[in-house]
Each structure stands twice: as C-alpha cells, then as structure tokens.
Design a protein around this motif. Structure first.
Motif, PDB file in Angstrom:
ATOM      1  N   THR A  23      -2.182   9.707   2.435  1.00  0.00           N
ATOM      2  CA  THR A  23      -2.580  11.018   2.038  1.00  0.00           C
ATOM      3  C   THR A  23      -3.898  11.096   2.524  1.00  0.00           C
ATOM      4  OG1 THR A  23      -2.933  13.060   0.226  1.00  0.00           O
ATOM      5  CG2 THR A  23      -4.152  10.857  -0.256  1.00  0.00           C
ATOM      6  N   PRO A  24      -4.685  12.813   3.087  1.00  0.00           N
ATOM      7  CA  PRO A  24      -6.120  11.983   2.985  1.00  0.00           C
ATOM      8  C   PRO A  24      -7.018  12.091   2.540  1.00  0.00           C
ATOM      9  CG  PRO A  24      -4.912  14.285   4.084  1.00  0.00           C
ATOM     10  CD  PRO A  24      -3.979  14.056   3.039  1.00  0.00           C
ATOM     11  N   MET A  25      -8.098  11.313   2.563  1.00  0.00           N
ATOM     12  CA  MET A  25      -9.084  11.125   1.744  1.00  0.00           C
ATOM     13  C   MET A  25     -10.852  11.753   1.989  1.00  0.00           C
ATOM     14  SD  MET A  25      -8.135   9.763  -1.248  1.00  0.00           S
ATOM     15  CE  MET A  25     -10.080   9.309  -2.159  1.00  0.00           C
ATOM     16  N   GLY A  26     -10.660  11.997   3.240  1.00  0.00           N
ATOM     17  CA  GLY A  26     -11.941  13.359   4.076  1.00  0.00           C
ATOM     18  C   GLY A  26     -12.308  12.406   4.623  1.00  0.00           C
ATOM     19  N   PHE A  35      -7.448   8.010   5.539  1.00  0.00           N
ATOM     20  CA  PHE A  35      -6.400   8.485   4.477  1.00  0.00           C
ATOM     21  C   PHE A  35      -6.256   6.793   3.768  1.00  0.00           C
ATOM     22  CE2 PHE A  35      -4.926  10.386   8.731  1.00  0.00           C
ATOM     23  CZ  PHE A  35      -4.220  11.009   8.516  1.00  0.00           C
ATOM     24  N   ARG A  36      -5.380   7.838   2.859  1.00  0.00           N
ATOM     25  CA  ARG A  36      -5.362   6.947   1.632  1.00  0.00           C
ATOM     26  C   ARG A  36      -3.522   6.346   1.565  1.00  0.00           C
ATOM     27  NH1 ARG A  36      -6.111   7.496  -5.069  1.00  0.00           N
ATOM     28  NH2 ARG A  36      -4.597   6.054  -5.051  1.00  0.00           N
ATOM     29  N   MET A  37      -2.994   5.176   1.000  1.00  0.00           N
ATOM     30  CA  MET A  37      -1.771   5.731   0.871  1.00  0.00           C
ATOM     31  C   MET A  37      -1.186   5.992  -0.149  1.00  0.00           C
ATOM     32  SD  MET A  37      -0.248   2.498   1.997  1.00  0.00           S
ATOM     33  CE  MET A  37       0.911   1.439   1.914  1.00  0.00           C
ATOM     34  N   CYS A  38      -0.026   7.561   0.324  1.00  0.00           N
ATOM     35  CA  CYS A  38      -0.819   8.180  -1.434  1.00  0.00           C
ATOM     36  C   CYS A  38      -0.232   7.537  -2.805  1.00  0.00           C
ATOM     37  CB  CYS A  38       1.370   8.513  -1.005  1.00  0.00           C
ATOM     38  SG  CYS A  38       1.902  10.253  -1.900  1.00  0.00           S
ATOM     39  N   PRO A  39      -0.702   8.810  -3.744  1.00  0.00           N
ATOM     40  CA  PRO A  39      -1.253   8.917  -4.924  1.00  0.00           C
ATOM     41  C   PRO A  39      -0.239   8.590  -5.919  1.00  0.00           C
ATOM     42  CG  PRO A  39      -2.524  10.244  -4.607  1.00  0.00           C
ATOM     43  CD  PRO A  39      -1.649  10.289  -3.090  1.00  0.00           C
ATOM     44  N   GLY A  48      -6.165  -1.976  -5.825  1.00  0.00           N
ATOM     45  CA  GLY A  48      -5.194  -0.648  -6.469  1.00  0.00           C
ATOM     46  C   GLY A  48      -5.338   0.258  -5.682  1.00  0.00           C
ATOM     47  N   ASP A  49      -4.874   0.319  -4.789  1.00  0.00           N
ATOM     48  CA  ASP A  49      -4.752   0.994  -3.775  1.00  0.00           C
ATOM     49  C   ASP A  49      -5.896   2.259  -2.860  1.00  0.00           C
ATOM     50  OD1 ASP A  49      -1.883   0.907  -3.860  1.00  0.00           O
ATOM     51  OD2 ASP A  49      -1.460   1.960  -5.895  1.00  0.00           O
ATOM     52  N   TYR A  50      -7.364   1.331  -3.541  1.00  0.00           N
ATOM     53  CA  TYR A  50      -8.171   2.340  -2.698  1.00  0.00           C
ATOM     54  C   TYR A  50      -8.785   1.777  -1.211  1.00  0.00           C
ATOM     55  CZ  TYR A  50      -9.873   3.542  -7.471  1.00  0.00           C
ATOM     56  OH  TYR A  50      -9.526   3.386  -8.532  1.00  0.00           O
ATOM     57  N   GLY A  51      -7.645   0.765  -0.353  1.00  0.00           N
ATOM     58  CA  GLY A  51      -7.811   0.970   1.327  1.00  0.00           C
ATOM     59  C   GLY A  51      -8.026   1.836   1.579  1.00  0.00           C
ATOM     60  N   LEU A  52      -8.962   2.521   2.626  1.00  0.00           N
ATOM     61  CA  LEU A  52      -8.717   2.931   3.970  1.00  0.00           C
ATOM     62  C   LEU A  52      -8.216   3.177   4.672  1.00  0.00           C
ATOM     63  CD1 LEU A  52     -12.270   4.254   2.784  1.00  0.00           C
ATOM     64  CD2 LEU A  52     -10.275   5.410   1.509  1.00  0.00           C
ATOM     65  N   PHE A  53      -7.447   4.291   5.289  1.00  0.00           N
ATOM     66  CA  PHE A  53      -6.651   3.895   6.610  1.00  0.00           C
ATOM     67  C   PHE A  53      -7.530   4.487   7.505  1.00  0.00           C
ATOM     68  CE2 PHE A  53      -4.383   2.439   3.512  1.00  0.00           C
ATOM     69  CZ  PHE A  53      -3.744   1.276   4.152  1.00  0.00           C
ATOM     70  N   PRO A  54      -8.280   4.611   8.416  1.00  0.00           N
ATOM     71  CA  PRO A  54      -8.797   5.740   9.835  1.00  0.00           C
ATOM     72  C   PRO A  54      -7.951   6.252  10.319  1.00  0.00           C
ATOM     73  CG  PRO A  54      -9.991   3.610   9.839  1.00  0.00           C
ATOM     74  CD  PRO A  54      -8.474   3.259   8.805  1.00  0.00           C
ATOM     75  N   ALA A  55      -8.012   7.590  10.400  1.00  0.00           N
ATOM     76  CA  ALA A  55      -6.610   8.860  10.504  1.00  0.00           C
ATOM     77  C   ALA A  55      -7.034   8.464  12.661  1.00  0.00           C
ATOM     78  CB  ALA A  55      -7.616   9.744  10.960  1.00  0.00           C
ATOM     79  N   PRO A  78      -6.386  -7.956   1.609  1.00  0.00           N
ATOM     80  CA  PRO A  78      -5.043  -9.040   2.888  1.00  0.00           C
ATOM     81  C   PRO A  78      -4.140  -8.916   2.693  1.00  0.00           C
ATOM     82  CG  PRO A  78      -6.548 -10.156   0.892  1.00  0.00           C
ATOM     83  CD  PRO A  78      -6.930  -8.516   0.758  1.00  0.00           C
ATOM     84  N   ASN A  79      -4.105  -7.798   1.929  1.00  0.00           N
ATOM     85  CA  ASN A  79      -2.932  -7.717   1.174  1.00  0.00           C
ATOM     86  C   ASN A  79      -1.781  -6.327   2.122  1.00  0.00           C
ATOM     87  OD1 ASN A  79       0.178  -7.664  -0.039  1.00  0.00           O
ATOM     88  ND2 ASN A  79      -0.664  -5.657  -1.476  1.00  0.00           N
ATOM     89  N   CYS A  80      -2.560  -5.117   2.069  1.00  0.00           N
ATOM     90  CA  CYS A  80      -2.200  -3.620   2.438  1.00  0.00           C
ATOM     91  C   CYS A  80      -3.072  -3.370   3.759  1.00  0.00           C
ATOM     92  CB  CYS A  80      -2.129  -2.334   1.377  1.00  0.00           C
ATOM     93  SG  CYS A  80      -3.855  -2.406   1.545  1.00  0.00           S
ATOM     94  N   LEU A  81      -4.142  -4.470   4.367  1.00  0.00           N
ATOM     95  CA  LEU A  81      -4.138  -4.350   5.450  1.00  0.00           C
ATOM     96  C   LEU A  81      -5.833  -2.782   5.126  1.00  0.00           C
ATOM     97  CD1 LEU A  81      -2.632  -5.686   8.229  1.00  0.00           C
ATOM     98  CD2 LEU A  81      -4.467  -6.514   6.797  1.00  0.00           C
ATOM     99  N   GLY A  82      -5.897  -2.480   4.275  1.00  0.00           N
ATOM    100  CA  GLY A  82      -6.855  -1.027   4.449  1.00  0.00           C
ATOM    101  C   GLY A  82      -8.307  -1.394   4.246  1.00  0.00           C
ATOM    102  N   ILE A  83      -8.873  -0.686   4.973  1.00  0.00           N
ATOM    103  CA  ILE A  83     -10.293  -0.952   3.968  1.00  0.00           C
ATOM    104  C   ILE A  83     -10.828  -0.498   3.258  1.00  0.00           C
ATOM    105  CG2 ILE A  83     -12.322  -0.848   5.404  1.00  0.00           C
ATOM    106  CD1 ILE A  83     -11.468  -0.314   7.870  1.00  0.00           C
ATOM    107  N   THR A  84     -11.726  -1.858   2.638  1.00  0.00           N
ATOM    108  CA  THR A  84     -12.284  -1.579   0.815  1.00  0.00           C
ATOM    109  C   THR A  84     -12.914  -1.302   0.952  1.00  0.00           C
ATOM    110  OG1 THR A  84     -12.403  -3.928   0.746  1.00  0.00           O
ATOM    111  CG2 THR A  84     -10.387  -2.921  -0.064  1.00  0.00           C
TER     112      THR A  84
END
Length: 96
Positions: A23-26, A35-39, A48-55, A78-84
């Motif tokens: 889902t877009p996060m701004g 983006f972030r993982m769908c809430p 805690g699903d706060y990892g961000l993924f560049p578009a 280290p789990n989802c590879l989102g940028i925290t």
C-alpha cells in the motif's frame, strides 16, 4: 517487487489501496515514494510491519551507494528486508 504471499481478496478485508500486497505510504524525504506491506494482514513480526519499500526498482547495491553518497545509511529489517530507518553518517563513515 511482490510480496511472498499476495493479498487474498477472498479471505482478508478488502484494501482499497492494495497493489500486489503493498500500500502507498507517501514520499519519504530520502527514499522518495515508498510502500509498506498491506495493513490488512500481519506480515513481519520483527519490524512490526513498519518496513518501507521504495517504489523505484533500484538494485540494492545502487541504493546503498546512492545513500552513502548523500552521507546516509539505511537500516533494513532482517526478516522482510523493508527499510526501517535512514540514518546520517558522520566521523568518516561512522554512524552517529
């Protein structure tokens, strides 16, 4: 970029912004559109699903080098590879 388990429209609440599990996060000041993982589901217990993924689809080494060029470093989950977080570098490359 897709999630390992796509958003299931049949069993989960419908997400009006869901884009293949994201889902877009701004716009992040250092990463640009993110983006972030769908809430509607719990994805990552580590961040805690706060990892961000560049578009943009910049390869990991290019993203690291671009951030380092601007005096920044990203911290990845280290789990989802989102940028925290994105942190500034000081002291000849040492983290402040």
């Amino acid at each position: 970029m897709t999630t390992p388990v796509p958003h299931d429209q049949e069993t989960n609440a419908a997400c009006p912004w869901c884009i293949d599990g994201f889902t877009p996060m701004g716009v992040h000041p250092d990463l640009g559109p993110v983006f972030r993982m769908c809430p509607t589901d719990d994805w990552c217990d580590v961040c805690g699903d706060y990892g961000l993924f560049p578009a943009d689809f910049m390869p990991l080494d290019e993203r690291i080098n671009a951030l380092l060029h601007n005096g920044l470093a990203a911290v990845w989950c280290p789990n989802c590879l989102g940028i925290t977080s994105v942190i500034p570098l000081t002291n000849n490359g040492g983290i402040r």
